[in-house]
Design a protein around this motif. Structure first.
Motif, PDB file in Angstrom:
ATOM      1  N   ALA A  40      -1.707 -15.502  -8.132  1.00  0.00           N
ATOM      2  CA  ALA A  40      -1.923 -14.745  -7.171  1.00  0.00           C
ATOM      3  C   ALA A  40      -0.477 -13.894  -6.817  1.00  0.00           C
ATOM      4  CB  ALA A  40      -2.536 -15.152  -5.992  1.00  0.00           C
ATOM      5  N   LEU A  41       0.579 -15.088  -6.650  1.00  0.00           N
ATOM      6  CA  LEU A  41       1.712 -14.639  -5.980  1.00  0.00           C
ATOM      7  C   LEU A  41       2.530 -13.893  -6.962  1.00  0.00           C
ATOM      8  CD1 LEU A  41       2.724 -17.748  -3.991  1.00  0.00           C
ATOM      9  CD2 LEU A  41       1.455 -15.719  -3.219  1.00  0.00           C
ATOM     10  N   GLU A  42       2.393 -14.262  -8.530  1.00  0.00           N
ATOM     11  CA  GLU A  42       3.018 -13.541  -9.431  1.00  0.00           C
ATOM     12  C   GLU A  42       2.433 -12.053  -9.575  1.00  0.00           C
ATOM     13  OE1 GLU A  42       2.755 -13.928 -14.243  1.00  0.00           O
ATOM     14  OE2 GLU A  42       3.198 -15.792 -13.147  1.00  0.00           O
ATOM     15  N   ARG A  43       1.192 -12.072  -9.404  1.00  0.00           N
ATOM     16  CA  ARG A  43       0.379 -10.747  -9.382  1.00  0.00           C
ATOM     17  C   ARG A  43       1.012  -9.994  -8.194  1.00  0.00           C
ATOM     18  NH1 ARG A  43      -5.692 -11.752 -10.833  1.00  0.00           N
ATOM     19  NH2 ARG A  43      -5.611 -12.190 -12.998  1.00  0.00           N
ATOM     20  N   LEU A  44       1.011 -10.393  -7.059  1.00  0.00           N
ATOM     21  CA  LEU A  44       1.314  -9.526  -6.002  1.00  0.00           C
ATOM     22  C   LEU A  44       2.939  -9.102  -6.256  1.00  0.00           C
ATOM     23  CD1 LEU A  44       0.571  -8.841  -2.955  1.00  0.00           C
ATOM     24  CD2 LEU A  44       1.585 -10.678  -2.149  1.00  0.00           C
ATOM     25  N   LEU A  45       3.916  -9.930  -6.464  1.00  0.00           N
ATOM     26  CA  LEU A  45       5.254  -9.464  -6.701  1.00  0.00           C
ATOM     27  C   LEU A  45       5.470  -8.808  -8.101  1.00  0.00           C
ATOM     28  CD1 LEU A  45       6.724 -12.343  -4.979  1.00  0.00           C
ATOM     29  CD2 LEU A  45       6.423  -9.917  -3.892  1.00  0.00           C
ATOM     30  N   GLY A  46       4.518  -8.829  -8.872  1.00  0.00           N
ATOM     31  CA  GLY A  46       4.599  -8.208 -10.468  1.00  0.00           C
ATOM     32  C   GLY A  46       3.724  -6.997 -10.925  1.00  0.00           C
ATOM     33  N   THR A  47       3.025  -6.705 -10.128  1.00  0.00           N
ATOM     34  CA  THR A  47       1.973  -5.672 -10.807  1.00  0.00           C
ATOM     35  C   THR A  47       1.980  -4.730  -9.684  1.00  0.00           C
ATOM     36  OG1 THR A  47       0.139  -6.905  -9.901  1.00  0.00           O
ATOM     37  CG2 THR A  47       0.748  -7.300 -12.000  1.00  0.00           C
ATOM     38  N   ALA A  48       1.517  -3.551 -10.097  1.00  0.00           N
ATOM     39  CA  ALA A  48       1.305  -2.269  -9.361  1.00  0.00           C
ATOM     40  C   ALA A  48       0.081  -2.208  -8.746  1.00  0.00           C
ATOM     41  CB  ALA A  48       1.473  -1.062  -9.981  1.00  0.00           C
ATOM     42  N   TYR A  49      -0.202  -1.633  -7.429  1.00  0.00           N
ATOM     43  CA  TYR A  49      -1.230  -1.322  -6.922  1.00  0.00           C
ATOM     44  C   TYR A  49      -1.476   0.069  -6.549  1.00  0.00           C
ATOM     45  CZ  TYR A  49      -2.278  -6.399  -6.459  1.00  0.00           C
ATOM     46  OH  TYR A  49      -2.156  -7.671  -6.568  1.00  0.00           O
ATOM     47  N   THR A  50      -2.501   0.587  -6.378  1.00  0.00           N
ATOM     48  CA  THR A  50      -2.892   1.852  -5.979  1.00  0.00           C
ATOM     49  C   THR A  50      -3.442   1.979  -4.565  1.00  0.00           C
ATOM     50  OG1 THR A  50      -3.225   2.531  -8.300  1.00  0.00           O
ATOM     51  CG2 THR A  50      -4.058   4.129  -6.549  1.00  0.00           C
ATOM     52  N   LEU A  51      -2.627   2.928  -3.752  1.00  0.00           N
ATOM     53  CA  LEU A  51      -3.247   3.259  -2.494  1.00  0.00           C
ATOM     54  C   LEU A  51      -4.702   3.861  -2.757  1.00  0.00           C
ATOM     55  CD1 LEU A  51      -2.758   3.059   0.498  1.00  0.00           C
ATOM     56  CD2 LEU A  51      -1.634   5.435   0.226  1.00  0.00           C
ATOM     57  N   THR A  52      -5.561   3.619  -1.958  1.00  0.00           N
ATOM     58  CA  THR A  52      -7.155   3.958  -2.149  1.00  0.00           C
ATOM     59  C   THR A  52      -7.228   4.823  -0.977  1.00  0.00           C
ATOM     60  OG1 THR A  52      -8.209   2.529  -0.495  1.00  0.00           O
ATOM     61  CG2 THR A  52      -7.843   1.809  -3.095  1.00  0.00           C
ATOM     62  N   PRO A  53      -8.411   5.879  -1.235  1.00  0.00           N
ATOM     63  CA  PRO A  53      -8.758   6.691  -0.317  1.00  0.00           C
ATOM     64  C   PRO A  53      -9.290   6.313   0.987  1.00  0.00           C
ATOM     65  CG  PRO A  53      -9.466   7.539  -2.307  1.00  0.00           C
ATOM     66  CD  PRO A  53      -8.924   6.230  -2.612  1.00  0.00           C
ATOM     67  N   LEU A  54      -9.595   4.862   0.927  1.00  0.00           N
ATOM     68  CA  LEU A  54     -10.404   4.346   1.976  1.00  0.00           C
ATOM     69  C   LEU A  54      -9.252   3.849   3.261  1.00  0.00           C
ATOM     70  CD1 LEU A  54     -12.794   1.988   0.242  1.00  0.00           C
ATOM     71  CD2 LEU A  54     -13.404   4.195   1.222  1.00  0.00           C
ATOM     72  N   SER A  55      -8.068   4.041   2.950  1.00  0.00           N
ATOM     73  CA  SER A  55      -7.029   3.902   4.012  1.00  0.00           C
ATOM     74  C   SER A  55      -6.981   4.914   4.978  1.00  0.00           C
ATOM     75  CB  SER A  55      -5.507   4.028   3.368  1.00  0.00           C
ATOM     76  OG  SER A  55      -5.633   3.161   1.948  1.00  0.00           O
ATOM     77  N   ASN A  56      -6.412   4.183   6.172  1.00  0.00           N
ATOM     78  CA  ASN A  56      -6.473   5.293   7.445  1.00  0.00           C
ATOM     79  C   ASN A  56      -5.268   4.452   8.308  1.00  0.00           C
ATOM     80  OD1 ASN A  56      -7.563   2.695   8.767  1.00  0.00           O
ATOM     81  ND2 ASN A  56      -9.645   3.440   8.356  1.00  0.00           N
ATOM     82  N   ARG A  57      -5.148   4.775   9.682  1.00  0.00           N
ATOM     83  CA  ARG A  57      -4.030   4.080  10.488  1.00  0.00           C
ATOM     84  C   ARG A  57      -4.351   2.708  10.848  1.00  0.00           C
ATOM     85  NH1 ARG A  57      -0.890   6.948  13.571  1.00  0.00           N
ATOM     86  NH2 ARG A  57      -1.305   5.769  15.360  1.00  0.00           N
ATOM     87  N   ILE A  58      -5.482   2.191  10.507  1.00  0.00           N
ATOM     88  CA  ILE A  58      -5.630   0.904  10.720  1.00  0.00           C
ATOM     89  C   ILE A  58      -5.059   0.027   9.614  1.00  0.00           C
ATOM     90  CG2 ILE A  58      -7.292  -1.313  10.860  1.00  0.00           C
ATOM     91  CD1 ILE A  58      -9.160   0.910  12.015  1.00  0.00           C
ATOM     92  N   GLY A  59      -5.298   0.445   8.289  1.00  0.00           N
ATOM     93  CA  GLY A  59      -4.810  -0.300   7.252  1.00  0.00           C
ATOM     94  C   GLY A  59      -4.576   0.262   5.839  1.00  0.00           C
ATOM     95  N   ALA A  60      -3.708   0.014   5.113  1.00  0.00           N
ATOM     96  CA  ALA A  60      -3.627   0.765   3.806  1.00  0.00           C
ATOM     97  C   ALA A  60      -4.404  -0.266   2.909  1.00  0.00           C
ATOM     98  CB  ALA A  60      -2.109   0.762   3.237  1.00  0.00           C
ATOM     99  N   ARG A  61      -5.621   0.217   2.250  1.00  0.00           N
ATOM    100  CA  ARG A  61      -6.246  -0.771   1.164  1.00  0.00           C
ATOM    101  C   ARG A  61      -5.853  -0.280  -0.075  1.00  0.00           C
ATOM    102  NH1 ARG A  61     -10.763  -3.169   2.976  1.00  0.00           N
ATOM    103  NH2 ARG A  61     -11.484  -2.449   5.099  1.00  0.00           N
ATOM    104  N   LEU A  62      -5.417  -1.291  -0.824  1.00  0.00           N
ATOM    105  CA  LEU A  62      -4.863  -1.336  -2.085  1.00  0.00           C
ATOM    106  C   LEU A  62      -5.798  -1.706  -3.208  1.00  0.00           C
ATOM    107  CD1 LEU A  62      -1.286  -2.587  -1.415  1.00  0.00           C
ATOM    108  CD2 LEU A  62      -2.219  -0.442  -1.271  1.00  0.00           C
ATOM    109  N   SER A  63      -5.736  -1.152  -4.529  1.00  0.00           N
ATOM    110  CA  SER A  63      -6.438  -1.495  -5.504  1.00  0.00           C
ATOM    111  C   SER A  63      -5.806  -1.906  -6.828  1.00  0.00           C
ATOM    112  CB  SER A  63      -7.467  -0.402  -6.003  1.00  0.00           C
ATOM    113  OG  SER A  63      -8.164  -0.699  -7.008  1.00  0.00           O
ATOM    114  N   GLY A  64      -5.976  -3.073  -7.303  1.00  0.00           N
ATOM    115  CA  GLY A  64      -5.252  -3.569  -8.597  1.00  0.00           C
ATOM    116  C   GLY A  64      -5.960  -4.868  -8.693  1.00  0.00           C
TER     117      GLY A  64
END
Length: 134
Positions: A40-64
Motif C-alpha cells: 500500500a505504501l509503495e503504491r501510494l508513493l509510486g503510482t498515479a491517482y486521478t482526481l474524481t468529480p466527486l471532490s469538493n471543498r470537504i475532500g479530494a477523492r482520488l481514484s487509482g
C-alpha cells in the motif's frame, strides 16, 4: 456610491494560468501508516491517482490503485487535520481540504504538506504523492 461615470472600461484580454495536468504532493506518513501493507505504501508513493468529480471543498477523492490494509477492523473516530489522507474501506485515498470534518473513523495513512495545488486542480488531474524529503 456616487454618480455613474459611464460604462465599465472594456477588457482587451484576460490572463489565466493554465491548470496543470499533474500535481505532485509532499506527504508525511502517519499517524496510521502501520495500518497499511508495504504494498500500500509503495503504491501510494509510486503510482498515479486521478482526481474524481466527486471532490469538493470537504475532500479530494482520488481514484487509482487501492491501498490494502494490514490491520482489519474498525478505528474509533479521531481528530483530522487539513491535508489528512484518509483511506476508506474501498482503499481509495481521500485528501481532506478546507471544509474537512474535525473527526473521522477511517485510518489516516499520511498528511499532505500543502494542499493548495490539489484544492485548485480540476477533476481528471493526475495526482502523485512523494515523501516530504523530496
Amino acid at each position: 456610491m456616487g454618480v455613474p461615470a459611464g460604462p465599465p472600461a472594456p477588457v482587451d484580454a484576460t490572463t489565466t494560468e493554465p491548470t496543470p495536468a499533474e500535481v505532485r504532493l509532499a506527504l508525511r506518513l502517519g499517524p496510521r501508516a502501520d495500518w497499511f501493507t508495504p504494498l500500500a505504501l509503495e503504491r501510494l508513493l509510486g503510482t498515479a491517482y486521478t482526481l474524481t468529480p466527486l471532490s469538493n471543498r470537504i475532500g479530494a477523492r482520488l481514484s487509482g490503485a487501492p491501498l490494502p490494509r494490514a490491520v482489519v477492523g474498525e478505528l474509533p473516530s479521531e481528530g483530522l487535520v487539513l491535508g489528512a489522507v484518509q483511506v476508506p474501506a474501498d482503499g481509495q485515498p481521500l485528501v481532506f481540504l478546507a471544509d474537512h470534518p474535525t473527526t473521522g473513523g477511517y485510518p489516516v495513512v499520511g498528511v499532505v504538506v500543502d494542499v493548495t495545488p490539489l484544492a485548485q486542480a480540476r477533476p481528471g488531474t493526475t495526482v502523485r504523492f512523494h515523501g516530504s524529503q523530496r
